[in-house]
Design a protein around this motif. Structure first.
Motif, PDB file in Angstrom:
ATOM      1  N   ARG A 339      24.421  25.043  39.693  1.00 57.19           N
ATOM      2  CA  ARG A 339      25.148  23.920  40.262  1.00 57.19           C
ATOM      3  C   ARG A 339      25.437  22.857  39.199  1.00 57.19           C
ATOM      4  NH1 ARG A 339      21.539  23.210  45.798  1.00 57.19           N
ATOM      5  NH2 ARG A 339      22.222  25.137  46.826  1.00 57.19           N
ATOM      6  N   THR A 340      24.410  22.569  38.378  1.00 53.89           N
ATOM      7  CA  THR A 340      24.619  21.568  37.323  1.00 53.89           C
ATOM      8  C   THR A 340      25.691  22.014  36.340  1.00 53.89           C
ATOM      9  OG1 THR A 340      22.286  20.933  37.553  1.00 53.89           O
ATOM     10  CG2 THR A 340      23.447  20.221  35.564  1.00 53.89           C
ATOM     11  N   ALA A 341      25.635  23.281  35.939  1.00 53.01           N
ATOM     12  CA  ALA A 341      26.620  23.795  34.984  1.00 53.01           C
ATOM     13  C   ALA A 341      28.022  23.786  35.581  1.00 53.01           C
ATOM     14  CB  ALA A 341      26.235  25.208  34.556  1.00 53.01           C
ATOM     15  N   PHE A 342      28.135  24.099  36.889  1.00 53.15           N
ATOM     16  CA  PHE A 342      29.461  24.085  37.518  1.00 53.15           C
ATOM     17  C   PHE A 342      30.001  22.659  37.598  1.00 53.15           C
ATOM     18  CE2 PHE A 342      32.380  24.446  41.189  1.00 53.15           C
ATOM     19  CZ  PHE A 342      33.179  25.471  40.706  1.00 53.15           C
ATOM     20  N   ASP A 389      44.094  28.611  31.057  1.00 54.31           N
ATOM     21  CA  ASP A 389      42.741  28.943  30.640  1.00 54.31           C
ATOM     22  C   ASP A 389      41.699  28.146  31.441  1.00 54.31           C
ATOM     23  OD1 ASP A 389      40.928  30.237  28.540  1.00 54.31           O
ATOM     24  OD2 ASP A 389      40.419  28.111  28.295  1.00 54.31           O
ATOM     25  N   ALA A 390      41.978  26.872  31.692  1.00 52.22           N
ATOM     26  CA  ALA A 390      41.046  26.056  32.480  1.00 52.22           C
ATOM     27  C   ALA A 390      40.922  26.584  33.907  1.00 52.22           C
ATOM     28  CB  ALA A 390      41.514  24.605  32.483  1.00 52.22           C
ATOM     29  N   GLU A 391      42.045  26.953  34.531  1.00 49.37           N
ATOM     30  CA  GLU A 391      41.999  27.494  35.889  1.00 49.37           C
ATOM     31  C   GLU A 391      41.248  28.820  35.924  1.00 49.37           C
ATOM     32  OE1 GLU A 391      46.023  27.764  37.086  1.00 49.37           O
ATOM     33  OE2 GLU A 391      46.299  25.582  37.318  1.00 49.37           O
ATOM     34  N   TYR A 392      41.438  29.648  34.909  1.00 43.51           N
ATOM     35  CA  TYR A 392      40.715  30.920  34.865  1.00 43.51           C
ATOM     36  C   TYR A 392      39.201  30.698  34.776  1.00 43.51           C
ATOM     37  CZ  TYR A 392      38.712  35.135  32.810  1.00 43.51           C
ATOM     38  OH  TYR A 392      37.916  36.209  32.545  1.00 43.51           O
ATOM     39  N   CYS A 393      38.784  29.776  33.916  1.00 40.67           N
ATOM     40  CA  CYS A 393      37.346  29.523  33.755  1.00 40.67           C
ATOM     41  C   CYS A 393      36.728  28.999  35.041  1.00 40.67           C
ATOM     42  CB  CYS A 393      37.120  28.544  32.608  1.00 40.67           C
ATOM     43  SG  CYS A 393      37.541  29.192  30.973  1.00 40.67           S
ATOM     44  N   ILE A 394      37.409  28.077  35.723  1.00 44.00           N
ATOM     45  CA  ILE A 394      36.853  27.476  36.933  1.00 44.00           C
ATOM     46  C   ILE A 394      36.782  28.494  38.066  1.00 44.00           C
ATOM     47  CG2 ILE A 394      37.264  25.737  38.696  1.00 44.00           C
ATOM     48  CD1 ILE A 394      38.424  23.962  36.490  1.00 44.00           C
ATOM     49  N   LEU A 395      37.865  29.232  38.293  1.00 46.38           N
ATOM     50  CA  LEU A 395      37.868  30.223  39.378  1.00 46.38           C
ATOM     51  C   LEU A 395      36.882  31.353  39.113  1.00 46.38           C
ATOM     52  CD1 LEU A 395      41.681  30.446  40.191  1.00 46.38           C
ATOM     53  CD2 LEU A 395      39.905  29.268  41.482  1.00 46.38           C
ATOM     54  N   THR A 396      36.786  31.794  37.878  1.00 44.69           N
ATOM     55  CA  THR A 396      35.832  32.855  37.544  1.00 44.69           C
ATOM     56  C   THR A 396      34.394  32.388  37.751  1.00 44.69           C
ATOM     57  OG1 THR A 396      37.394  33.721  35.906  1.00 44.69           O
ATOM     58  CG2 THR A 396      35.117  34.458  35.746  1.00 44.69           C
ATOM     59  N   ALA A 397      34.110  31.166  37.330  1.00 42.48           N
ATOM     60  CA  ALA A 397      32.761  30.632  37.524  1.00 42.48           C
ATOM     61  C   ALA A 397      32.436  30.484  39.008  1.00 42.48           C
ATOM     62  CB  ALA A 397      32.644  29.291  36.807  1.00 42.48           C
ATOM     63  N   ALA A 398      33.411  30.032  39.801  1.00 43.02           N
ATOM     64  CA  ALA A 398      33.166  29.876  41.239  1.00 43.02           C
ATOM     65  C   ALA A 398      32.912  31.229  41.903  1.00 43.02           C
ATOM     66  CB  ALA A 398      34.361  29.177  41.885  1.00 43.02           C
ATOM     67  N   LYS A 399      33.721  32.236  41.567  1.00 44.05           N
ATOM     68  CA  LYS A 399      33.496  33.555  42.154  1.00 44.05           C
ATOM     69  C   LYS A 399      32.162  34.146  41.703  1.00 44.05           C
ATOM     70  CE  LYS A 399      37.453  35.158  40.689  1.00 44.05           C
ATOM     71  NZ  LYS A 399      38.553  36.109  40.419  1.00 44.05           N
ATOM     72  N   LEU A 400      31.692  33.736  40.525  1.00 47.10           N
ATOM     73  CA  LEU A 400      30.448  34.290  40.008  1.00 47.10           C
ATOM     74  C   LEU A 400      29.216  33.705  40.692  1.00 47.10           C
ATOM     75  CD1 LEU A 400      29.277  36.188  37.831  1.00 47.10           C
ATOM     76  CD2 LEU A 400      29.240  34.238  36.281  1.00 47.10           C
ATOM     77  N   ILE A 401      29.241  32.409  40.973  1.00 46.51           N
ATOM     78  CA  ILE A 401      28.044  31.769  41.504  1.00 46.51           C
ATOM     79  C   ILE A 401      28.093  31.584  43.016  1.00 46.51           C
ATOM     80  CG2 ILE A 401      27.724  30.555  39.332  1.00 46.51           C
ATOM     81  CD1 ILE A 401      28.716  28.011  40.734  1.00 46.51           C
ATOM     82  N   SER A 408      24.267  32.304  52.036  1.00 41.79           N
ATOM     83  CA  SER A 408      25.273  33.308  52.403  1.00 41.79           C
ATOM     84  C   SER A 408      26.516  33.123  51.542  1.00 41.79           C
ATOM     85  CB  SER A 408      25.637  33.184  53.895  1.00 41.79           C
ATOM     86  OG  SER A 408      26.240  31.934  54.154  1.00 41.79           O
ATOM     87  N   LEU A 409      27.354  34.148  51.595  1.00 42.07           N
ATOM     88  CA  LEU A 409      28.587  34.112  50.802  1.00 42.07           C
ATOM     89  C   LEU A 409      29.522  33.014  51.290  1.00 42.07           C
ATOM     90  CD1 LEU A 409      30.485  35.409  48.689  1.00 42.07           C
ATOM     91  CD2 LEU A 409      31.268  36.953  50.482  1.00 42.07           C
ATOM     92  N   LYS A 410      29.636  32.865  52.599  1.00 39.58           N
ATOM     93  CA  LYS A 410      30.532  31.859  53.148  1.00 39.58           C
ATOM     94  C   LYS A 410      30.085  30.449  52.759  1.00 39.58           C
ATOM     95  CE  LYS A 410      32.713  30.512  57.507  1.00 39.58           C
ATOM     96  NZ  LYS A 410      32.477  29.070  57.276  1.00 39.58           N
ATOM     97  N   GLU A 411      28.785  30.184  52.869  1.00 45.29           N
ATOM     98  CA  GLU A 411      28.280  28.859  52.509  1.00 45.29           C
ATOM     99  C   GLU A 411      28.435  28.584  51.016  1.00 45.29           C
ATOM    100  OE1 GLU A 411      24.290  28.755  53.812  1.00 45.29           O
ATOM    101  OE2 GLU A 411      24.777  28.704  55.965  1.00 45.29           O
ATOM    102  N   GLY A 412      28.240  29.614  50.196  1.00 48.36           N
ATOM    103  CA  GLY A 412      28.421  29.440  48.761  1.00 48.36           C
ATOM    104  C   GLY A 412      29.852  29.101  48.402  1.00 48.36           C
ATOM    105  N   TYR A 413      30.815  29.809  49.020  1.00 49.03           N
ATOM    106  CA  TYR A 413      32.221  29.493  48.760  1.00 49.03           C
ATOM    107  C   TYR A 413      32.577  28.108  49.286  1.00 49.03           C
ATOM    108  CZ  TYR A 413      34.107  33.749  46.698  1.00 49.03           C
ATOM    109  OH  TYR A 413      34.409  34.770  45.836  1.00 49.03           O
ATOM    110  N   ASP A 414      32.011  27.736  50.408  1.00 51.69           N
ATOM    111  CA  ASP A 414      32.289  26.400  50.939  1.00 51.69           C
ATOM    112  C   ASP A 414      31.797  25.312  49.986  1.00 51.69           C
ATOM    113  OD1 ASP A 414      33.455  27.547  53.132  1.00 51.69           O
ATOM    114  OD2 ASP A 414      31.649  27.424  54.387  1.00 51.69           O
TER     115      ASP A 414
END
Length: 849
Positions: A339-342, A389-401, A408-414
């Motif tokens: 969370r801190t890194a994101f 490049d910035a959008e790729y890094c943010i979306l990839t990090a979000a899908k990863l964590i 749950s997956l839903k709560e994590g995406y929320d």
């Protein structure tokens, strides 16, 4: 005039004798004239091959008598001065007379006025100052300097030229040529050092040139994967303290150790470079720290990597560093750190101006003109690349964590969506919602995916993407009407996409609207001419409509690796077969087999093409291969069985028909073929047993009854009459049923019911054989019995002549008084021949042609 002639002329003037009795005054004048003539005579100039050169004439030519000239000569342009001296004893003055001085007496050309620039030849250029006699140095040509300093300077220029050529070759991709040029430059540089030492100029050596040569050589070694030589060259540079900034080459050495897998040495080199970099060069230090962190990631030392990346994010945050930090925290499975890194990643400023200045629709004409000028410049491209490049890094990090930061997956995406919405990257929240729906799809949670996609409003920019995904989901579920309803939104969108039109066209194909589907695919190709799915689906639609040439042109638009896809090659071969080009179709199927050698359908198609051309051997080969890769293809089994029947190899045909009977036990066709093979091979009892089993399982099969009647008649069994009566009843009921169906209004005569099971793959018993069966007993039949029996007697007589036997029984006749009593079988050893069924005429081939 040749130079030799001029030299001779001067000598003749010097050796000429004057009269002794000439007065002193005249003598002085003559001597003065002689001296003046000698001074005015030009220097000899050699003209080789001159057309006006005077040569000695042959002696056979008569000599022209000499005529003295006075004053000016009319024949020539030369001026001949005269002297007024008298002969001794005469008071009459004489003209200027010169006797010929040549040895052969031939008159020589006039050279008295050559000093003024005239000549009798006429070919010599006008040169009164005689400047052409001396060869002068061209004014633009510099004199050669053979000094050692000049040679050294020329050698340095050649070395630098080789270094430049090496760099150019590397840029062009020719690494081998670049290495060759670098080696040649290094060799010449060593030669230059030896030359300077020999001339005592070693102190004036250009150290920058040596650095450039060695650095380029090391780089070329590294590019050509000669890592040992590259490391040795870099080591040579770093050990020389005269080279400034040589510590940076530790980075290159660390990169080479990283490629070789020597991670400890790579970290050592990076740290040595980091220690020598001054603190003022902050960017370089951050990059070195990033390299160290990546090596720790390679080594699996996540804690050390996290420490290095946290230092980078605190000193000079960047998107790539934040993404790598999240990857390391994910490997450690630390939710708080993730969370801190994101949060640190989302706090990285984009430093890109808004796109309003690139909008062509400006109120001010000057702003519009400026936007037109800068919309494709390098700065705009750099900003777009940085934003991507910035959008790729943010979306990839979000899908990863997202699956790990919450329960749950839903709560994590929320949580990730809420974090993104509160940052300057709020526009990425919708894309993350789409990713959440796709993640639900991958986990087969269709309800959650549909509910997520339905949350988007129609006026948002992401609505088209959501509608496209929804249409895809409903299409896979088979709900084509709902899929079509969602895919229609592509026509209402201001900025449609090719993918949306492709989904729309696929839904139209599923609902049978091929014309509209073709229009959709063509619209998709207008937006993206190279869209693979649009071209492929357009070809399928045209093929279904019968436009084979247009469909073939669609599939032939693919090139490169796309043209070698098995689906594309298969469609091209099928279309070539449909247009009638069997040879090209066979070649294309051969190409398909080169891509997929185990494709049973392609092997079957090749076999069918060769069968149509009459090449049974090749057709059999490909059908056997097709059966080997897919033994469940009944059409291949039927072809192979028919082929072996035609080749009179019943045993092999029986193997294939038995396999087909096992695969389709409810189909009487295959059991009939098996029984026919036994009958054809002479195993009548086995064939009879099989026919009886088929009759018990399918009592309404008329063809099986016909074979039972024939076999029982051939074997002399009394059951032949029973089967014959059943066959008559079956045919009569069939006629009644057909008559009733035909009498109904709007009814059609169909072949369904009893006759639907009559196909057996063999040539069935001809329908006229049923007419040979005894008709219902009536008066007309009894009247004709006598004539029928006479015909039977004639047939039996002919058969007895041929050696068949005298006992022939008419099994088609039913005695009105009932069957004959059974007589004892005393002639069991003799083969029984039955009328009609034992003749060659009724023994037709019952197997398929």
């Amino acid at each position: 005039m040749a130079s030799a002639d001029i030299l001779d002329l001067s000598k003749s003037l010097e050796s000429s004798e004057l009269p002794n009795d000439m007065p002193n005054t005249d003598l002085d004048k003559a001597l003065k004239f002689k001296n003046d003539l000698r001074l005015t005579t030009p220097k000899p100039v050699l003209h080789i091959g001159s057309s006006t050169e005077f040569r000695r004439q042959p002696s056979a030519v008569p000599k022209t008598p000499y005529k003295p000239r006075t004053g000016y000569s009319r024949a020539g342009t030369g001026f001949v001065p005269t002297t007024n001296f008298k002969k001794p004893g005469s008071g009459k003055p004489l003209t200027g007379f010169r006797p010929p001085t040549s040895l052969d007496g031939v008159s020589r050309p006039m050279t008295a006025v050559r000093g003024a620039g005239y000549t009798s030849g006429g070919s010599k250029p006008f040169d009164p100052l005689n400047q052409g006699a001396s060869v002068q140095t061209p004014p633009l040509e510099l004199q050669k300097d053979d000094s050692p300093e000049e040679k050294i300077r020329q050698q340095e220029m050649k070395i630098m030229q080789l270094v430049e050529e090496s760099c150019i070759a590397q840029t062009a991709g020719d690494s081998r040529m670049a290495l060759t040029k670098a080696k040649e430059a290094s060799y010449k540089e060593r030669s230059l050092i030896r030359m300077q030492e020999q001339n005592g100029l070693g102190e004036h050596h250009n150290i920058d040139l040596t650095y450039a040569v060695l650095f380029n050589l090391a780089n070329q070694y590294a590019v050509n994967e000669l890592y040992t030589e590259a490391l040795n060259t870099y080591q040579t540079i770093t050990k020389n303290r005269m080279f400034a900034n040589a510590y940076r080459l530790k980075l290159n050495m660390g990169n080479i150790y990283l490629k070789q897998g020597h991670y400890q040495m790579a970290v050592k080199m990076y740290r040595m470079a980091l220690d020598q970099v001054p603190s003022t060069q902050k960017n370089l230090r951050i990059k070195i720290m990033h390299n160290i962190a990546m090596v720790f990631v390679k080594m699996g030392q996540w804690e050390e990597a996290v420490n290095s990346l946290e230092f980078i994010m605190s000193e000079q945050p960047c998107h790539r560093g934040g993404l790598h930090l999240i990857v390391c925290c994910r490997a450690l499975e630390d939710q708080d750190r993730m969370r801190t890194a994101f949060s640190l990643l989302l706090s990285v400023p984009l430093d890109v101006e808004e796109d309003d200045k690139y909008n062509l629709e400006q109120d001010n004409p000057e702003d519009a003109l400026l936007a037109t000028a800068i919309q494709d410049d390098h700065l705009h491209k750099y900003e777009a690349l940085k934003r991507k490049d910035a959008e790729y890094c943010i979306l990839t990090a979000a899908k990863l964590i997202a699956p790990f930061v919450e329960d749950s997956l839903k709560e994590g995406y929320d949580w990730c969506v809420s974090a993104i919405k509160s940052s300057e990257y709020a526009q990425l929240a919708a894309d993350l919602e789409i990713n959440k729906a796709i993640m639900f799809l991958k986990q087969n949670q269709l309800a959650e995916a549909i509910s997520t996609l339905k949350t988007f409003e129609k006026d948002t920019d992401i609505a088209l993407n959501a509608a496209t995904n929804l249409s895809f989901i409903y299409y896979l579920q088979g709900d084509y009407d709902t899929a079509l309803r969602y895919s229609e939104t592509v026509e209402q969108c201001k900025m449609p996409t090719a993918d949306g039109f492709v989904n729309y066209g696929a839904c139209l194909i599923a609902t049978g609207q091929l014309d509209r589907a073709i229009q959709c695919f063509r619209k998709a190709l207008d937006l993206n001419p190279d869209h693979f799915e649009a071209i492929f689906d357009l070809g399928l639609c045209l093929k279904r409509q019968g436009h084979y040439i247009e469909a073939l042109s669609c599939f032939q638009r693919f090139s490169g690796s796309l043209a070698l896809l098995p689906a594309v090659v298969c469609q091209v071969a099928s279309l070539l077969e449909l247009v009638g080009d069997s040879e090209a179709a066979a070649d294309t199927y051969q190409q398909l087999l080169g891509l997929t050698p185990t494709d049973a359908k392609a092997l079957q198609k090749l076999g069918e093409l060769f069968d149509q051309e009459g090449d049974k051997q090749q057709a059999h080969h490909y059908h056997v291969d097709s059966f080997r890769y897919y033994p469940g293809n009944l059409s291949v089994i039927e072809w192979l069985g028919s082929y072996y029947i035609e080749m009179q190899v019943v045993e092999k045909a029986l193997i294939y028909f038995e396999k087909a009977a096992l695969m389709q036990p409810g189909e009487p066709k295959w059991n009939m073929m098996v029984a026919g093979c036994h009958r054809r091979s002479g195993n009548m009892h086995k064939a009879l047993t099989l026919y009886q089993e088929i009759h018990s399982q399918f009592p309404e099969n008329a063809e099986c009854l016909r074979f039972l009647v024939r076999l029982c008649s051939d074997l002399g069994m009394r059951e032949a009459q029973d089967y014959l009566m059943e066959l008559k009843k079956l045919e009569k009921s069939k006629e009644v049923r057909e008559r009733v169906n035909s009498s109904r209004p709007g009814s059609r005569r169909s072949n369904s019911g009893l006759s639907s099971r009559a196909g057996s793959g063999f040539s069935p018993v001809p329908e006229h054989t049923s007419t040979q069966s005894p008709p219902p007993l009536s008066g007309s039949t009894s009247r004709n019995l006598r004539s029928v029996r006479e015909i039977r007697k004639q047939n039996s007589a002919s058969s007895s002549d041929s050696g068949i036997g005298p006992n022939n029984i008419d099994v088609n006749y039913a005695d009105p008084l009932g069957p004959l009593p059974i007589r004892p079988r005393t002639g069991a050893g003799k083969p029984l021949d039955f009328d009609d069924f034992g003749n060659e005429e009724l023994g037709d081939d019952l197997l398929p042609e």
